[in-house]
Motif scaffolding. Sequence first.
Motif, PDB file in Angstrom:
ATOM      1  N   CYS A 229       0.839  -1.205   0.000  1.00  0.00           N
ATOM      2  CA  CYS A 229       0.000   0.000   0.000  1.00  0.00           C
ATOM      3  C   CYS A 229       0.871   1.250   0.000  1.00  0.00           C
ATOM      4  O   CYS A 229       1.216   1.776   1.059  1.00  0.00           O
ATOM      5  N   PRO A 230       1.235   1.753  -1.182  1.00  0.00           N
ATOM      6  CA  PRO A 230       1.865   3.069  -1.245  1.00  0.00           C
ATOM      7  C   PRO A 230       0.793   4.124  -1.011  1.00  0.00           C
ATOM      8  O   PRO A 230       0.202   4.670  -1.949  1.00  0.00           O
ATOM      9  N   CYS A 231       0.491   4.386   0.256  1.00  0.00           N
ATOM     10  CA  CYS A 231      -0.704   5.152   0.602  1.00  0.00           C
ATOM     11  C   CYS A 231      -0.484   5.924   1.904  1.00  0.00           C
ATOM     12  O   CYS A 231       0.478   5.677   2.625  1.00  0.00           O
ATOM     13  N   ASN A 232      -1.415   6.818   2.171  1.00  0.00           N
ATOM     14  CA  ASN A 232      -1.359   7.650   3.373  1.00  0.00           C
ATOM     15  C   ASN A 232      -2.676   7.560   4.137  1.00  0.00           C
ATOM     16  O   ASN A 232      -3.720   7.990   3.636  1.00  0.00           O
ATOM     17  N   GLY A 233      -2.637   6.988   5.351  1.00  0.00           N
ATOM     18  CA  GLY A 233      -3.828   6.909   6.182  1.00  0.00           C
ATOM     19  C   GLY A 233      -4.677   5.705   5.855  1.00  0.00           C
ATOM     20  O   GLY A 233      -4.492   5.029   4.833  1.00  0.00           O
ATOM     21  N   VAL A 234      -5.637   5.421   6.747  1.00  0.00           N
ATOM     22  CA  VAL A 234      -6.465   4.235   6.555  1.00  0.00           C
ATOM     23  C   VAL A 234      -7.789   4.408   7.288  1.00  0.00           C
ATOM     24  O   VAL A 234      -7.886   5.133   8.292  1.00  0.00           O
ATOM     25  N   GLY A 235      -8.814   3.740   6.767  1.00  0.00           N
ATOM     26  CA  GLY A 235     -10.137   3.741   7.401  1.00  0.00           C
ATOM     27  C   GLY A 235     -11.033   2.784   6.650  1.00  0.00           C
ATOM     28  O   GLY A 235     -10.556   1.872   5.946  1.00  0.00           O
ATOM     29  N   PHE A 236     -12.342   2.961   6.794  1.00  0.00           N
ATOM     30  CA  PHE A 236     -13.317   2.150   6.065  1.00  0.00           C
ATOM     31  C   PHE A 236     -14.260   3.071   5.301  1.00  0.00           C
ATOM     32  O   PHE A 236     -14.676   4.119   5.805  1.00  0.00           O
ATOM     33  N   LEU A 237     -14.596   2.666   4.079  1.00  0.00           N
ATOM     34  CA  LEU A 237     -15.650   3.290   3.301  1.00  0.00           C
ATOM     35  C   LEU A 237     -16.767   2.265   3.240  1.00  0.00           C
ATOM     36  O   LEU A 237     -16.693   1.296   2.486  1.00  0.00           O
ATOM     37  N   GLY A 238     -17.778   2.441   4.091  1.00  0.00           N
ATOM     38  CA  GLY A 238     -18.708   1.348   4.334  1.00  0.00           C
ATOM     39  C   GLY A 238     -17.948   0.226   4.995  1.00  0.00           C
ATOM     40  O   GLY A 238     -17.224   0.437   5.970  1.00  0.00           O
ATOM     41  N   GLU A 239     -18.059  -0.980   4.466  1.00  0.00           N
ATOM     42  CA  GLU A 239     -17.333  -2.123   5.032  1.00  0.00           C
ATOM     43  C   GLU A 239     -16.010  -2.388   4.318  1.00  0.00           C
ATOM     44  O   GLU A 239     -15.300  -3.338   4.662  1.00  0.00           O
ATOM     45  N   ASP A 240     -15.654  -1.553   3.353  1.00  0.00           N
ATOM     46  CA  ASP A 240     -14.431  -1.763   2.585  1.00  0.00           C
ATOM     47  C   ASP A 240     -13.280  -0.934   3.146  1.00  0.00           C
ATOM     48  O   ASP A 240     -13.411   0.287   3.296  1.00  0.00           O
ATOM     49  N   PRO A 241     -12.137  -1.555   3.449  1.00  0.00           N
ATOM     50  CA  PRO A 241     -10.964  -0.780   3.858  1.00  0.00           C
ATOM     51  C   PRO A 241     -10.550   0.172   2.740  1.00  0.00           C
ATOM     52  O   PRO A 241     -10.663  -0.148   1.550  1.00  0.00           O
ATOM     53  N   VAL A 242     -10.018   1.343   3.130  1.00  0.00           N
ATOM     54  CA  VAL A 242      -9.694   2.359   2.137  1.00  0.00           C
ATOM     55  C   VAL A 242      -8.525   3.190   2.618  1.00  0.00           C
ATOM     56  O   VAL A 242      -8.300   3.362   3.826  1.00  0.00           O
ATOM     57  N   SER A 243      -7.747   3.709   1.658  1.00  0.00           N
ATOM     58  CA  SER A 243      -6.660   4.619   1.964  1.00  0.00           C
ATOM     59  C   SER A 243      -6.546   5.630   0.835  1.00  0.00           C
ATOM     60  O   SER A 243      -7.316   5.576  -0.146  1.00  0.00           O
ATOM     61  N   LEU A 244      -5.615   6.569   0.968  1.00  0.00           N
ATOM     62  CA  LEU A 244      -5.363   7.574  -0.058  1.00  0.00           C
ATOM     63  C   LEU A 244      -4.043   7.250  -0.739  1.00  0.00           C
ATOM     64  O   LEU A 244      -3.019   7.050  -0.062  1.00  0.00           O
ATOM     65  N   ALA A 245      -4.060   7.171  -2.062  1.00  0.00           N
ATOM     66  CA  ALA A 245      -2.837   6.877  -2.814  1.00  0.00           C
ATOM     67  C   ALA A 245      -1.754   7.883  -2.456  1.00  0.00           C
ATOM     68  O   ALA A 245      -2.032   9.049  -2.173  1.00  0.00           O
ATOM     69  N   SER A 246      -0.509   7.421  -2.475  1.00  0.00           N
ATOM     70  CA  SER A 246       0.595   8.245  -1.997  1.00  0.00           C
ATOM     71  C   SER A 246       0.780   9.524  -2.801  1.00  0.00           C
ATOM     72  O   SER A 246       1.340  10.496  -2.305  1.00  0.00           O
ATOM     73  N   ASP A 247       0.296   9.566  -4.041  1.00  0.00           N
ATOM     74  CA  ASP A 247       0.396  10.796  -4.818  1.00  0.00           C
ATOM     75  C   ASP A 247      -0.828  11.687  -4.642  1.00  0.00           C
ATOM     76  O   ASP A 247      -0.907  12.771  -5.232  1.00  0.00           O
ATOM     77  N   GLY A 248      -1.804  11.232  -3.832  1.00  0.00           N
ATOM     78  CA  GLY A 248      -2.975  12.037  -3.535  1.00  0.00           C
ATOM     79  C   GLY A 248      -4.005  12.111  -4.626  1.00  0.00           C
ATOM     80  O   GLY A 248      -4.965  12.885  -4.537  1.00  0.00           O
ATOM     81  N   SER A 249      -3.883  11.276  -5.674  1.00  0.00           N
ATOM     82  CA  SER A 249      -4.774  11.392  -6.833  1.00  0.00           C
ATOM     83  C   SER A 249      -6.034  10.553  -6.724  1.00  0.00           C
ATOM     84  O   SER A 249      -6.994  10.780  -7.470  1.00  0.00           O
ATOM     85  N   ALA A 250      -6.051   9.545  -5.837  1.00  0.00           N
ATOM     86  CA  ALA A 250      -7.179   8.617  -5.812  1.00  0.00           C
ATOM     87  C   ALA A 250      -7.297   7.938  -4.453  1.00  0.00           C
ATOM     88  O   ALA A 250      -6.310   7.821  -3.706  1.00  0.00           O
ATOM     89  N   LEU A 251      -8.514   7.497  -4.159  1.00  0.00           N
ATOM     90  CA  LEU A 251      -8.715   6.594  -3.032  1.00  0.00           C
ATOM     91  C   LEU A 251      -8.391   5.182  -3.484  1.00  0.00           C
ATOM     92  O   LEU A 251      -8.704   4.788  -4.626  1.00  0.00           O
ATOM     93  N   LEU A 252      -7.781   4.402  -2.617  1.00  0.00           N
ATOM     94  CA  LEU A 252      -7.534   2.984  -2.877  1.00  0.00           C
ATOM     95  C   LEU A 252      -8.489   2.184  -2.003  1.00  0.00           C
ATOM     96  O   LEU A 252      -8.417   2.234  -0.774  1.00  0.00           O
ATOM     97  N   VAL A 253      -9.390   1.461  -2.624  1.00  0.00           N
ATOM     98  CA  VAL A 253     -10.410   0.683  -1.919  1.00  0.00           C
ATOM     99  C   VAL A 253     -10.075  -0.801  -2.032  1.00  0.00           C
ATOM    100  O   VAL A 253      -9.829  -1.307  -3.134  1.00  0.00           O
ATOM    101  N   PHE A 254     -10.073  -1.481  -0.897  1.00  0.00           N
ATOM    102  CA  PHE A 254      -9.762  -2.908  -0.851  1.00  0.00           C
ATOM    103  C   PHE A 254     -11.060  -3.649  -0.534  1.00  0.00           C
ATOM    104  O   PHE A 254     -11.467  -3.731   0.635  1.00  0.00           O
TER     105      PHE A 254
END
Length: 545
Positions: free
Chosen positions: A129-154
């Motif tokens: 995960c080249p990303c910054n921060g973590v949480g949930f979007l609904g029941e899906d784990p999510v983070s912010l891509a390291s370049d700040g351009s997109a959410l990464l949803v797992f």
Amino acid sequence: MTQTRMHIAIRASAAVFLATLVAATACTADPTDQPAPDGKGASPTSSVAGRQRPVLAYVLPKHQAVMVADAAGRTWRATSTKVQVPDQISWSPGGRQLVWTDPEKDDTDTTGRIHILDVTTGKMVSHPCPCNGVGFLGEDPVSLASDGSALLVFPVTGGNPQRIALGHSKGRYGRLVTGGSEDVTLFTPLPEGPNVFRGQGTLDTVDRQGHIRALLPATQPSTLAQAWRAPDGKGVAWSSADSGGACWTVSTLFEHPGGTGRPTRLLPDDDAFHRSLIEDQRSISSAAWAGAGLTVTYAGLAGCQARYPERSVTYYVHDGKWAYLGSGLLGLALGAHGRVARLRGDAGGSDDAPSGELSLTSGGKEHVLADGVSTFAFTPAESAAAQPPAARPQPAAAAVTTVDDHGTALPEAIVQLARRIERAAAAGDTEALVGLCTECKNGVAQWVRRAEAPAQILRTIRTHPGVNGPQGFMYPGLITCVDEPDQDITCTPQHLSDAVALALKPDRDSEHYGSVYSSWETGLVPLIMRIGENGEARWTGLAAG
């Protein structure tokens, strides 16, 4: 739940006094839920079926473990973290999953992994995960891509991570600070400039379509250390960390209702808070949603201020109304059916992770879960079901003390004489005061008869005396002290109490990081007492004459 990454250099500090320790620890288990040396199971919880209703998760850095507890205080080891012990953990809305990322090695380290744990089965999945921060979007784990351009949803259902492109990039320093049922919250630092100070930034929400909505007016940026989303997924709270230097950080709790509302600054204004002397140097060691309100613990800065229990104050706040819940905690959270999680201890453990003893009060009994806990969190359902707690009484008002300015017990004769002086001064009875000053010179007696003398004597006699030569005591014992650890004149708890009682204003000098308190700045005339050869206490006069 507990803030563990400070924006200041945190060092080990003095142990926190336990004001009240209730009940037993019948459900206490070995902190890592491993078989005990005698072969007996270390935890009452042993079956998978018994682990289907977790209410609380916590982290044990020394054991490199994420732990979970049920409502009865039974604990089990959810997973081993290896050396990558998480700074924070986040629950999914349904309370089945935990998510965290590897801790950052520095502000630019975004090359770690994201870890997703099903606490009911013990199954954990990790992704690069080249990303910054973590949480949930609904029941899906999510983070912010390291370049700040997109959410990464797992996706919780498995498969490769999905990208949700943002309307505009948040840049490499943006980070996801907390999740939500329909959107997540991002913090983006701003470059310093006109009306923008160091560490300030914007706060936005982003939904599954990548739509960005500002939470703060463009002219009102904020600093941010940690954020917490309300159990209903709407409101968000965060702790600021305005810094004027390593030992001059001022943290404040803010709450935003979501939508088009404006943030509310949440800072107590009661006796307990003012007596803590943390108004211009403070941290937030813990905050948690509890129903529609929040619990919050304001504390001094570890490694920068003298640390005592009275300097850590915990509250419940809702709709602008504050309930004082006590002093001496690192953190407190409320759950369903009156359950309470308390973190007691000191600010040691490591430079970045204050740790202490975590307990869970359930069904009227307090179960000590583990020591060395760095962070903890109730499930969203527990937090949502919490009821407003009853406020505790404010700390007692100033009165004649039974200990000196370093906490040593005073001779009973001195205490009794001080109480007689207190009664006479409170009544404004100058002749009784003159009668008590048995060895005072005529000039002192004349001063005692002045109209303003009883009020000054009353204020002075309610301070802590210092030893003033053989069998002698001076009220107050505080002459000058510095609010900084490991100094020759570091303030004692008694000194700080007297600084409040005497309404002393802090001073700063170039020699110390901490505030300096001096009773001489008030023009106060100290009182002198001694013990005679027959053991009788005598008021012998004033230090100035």
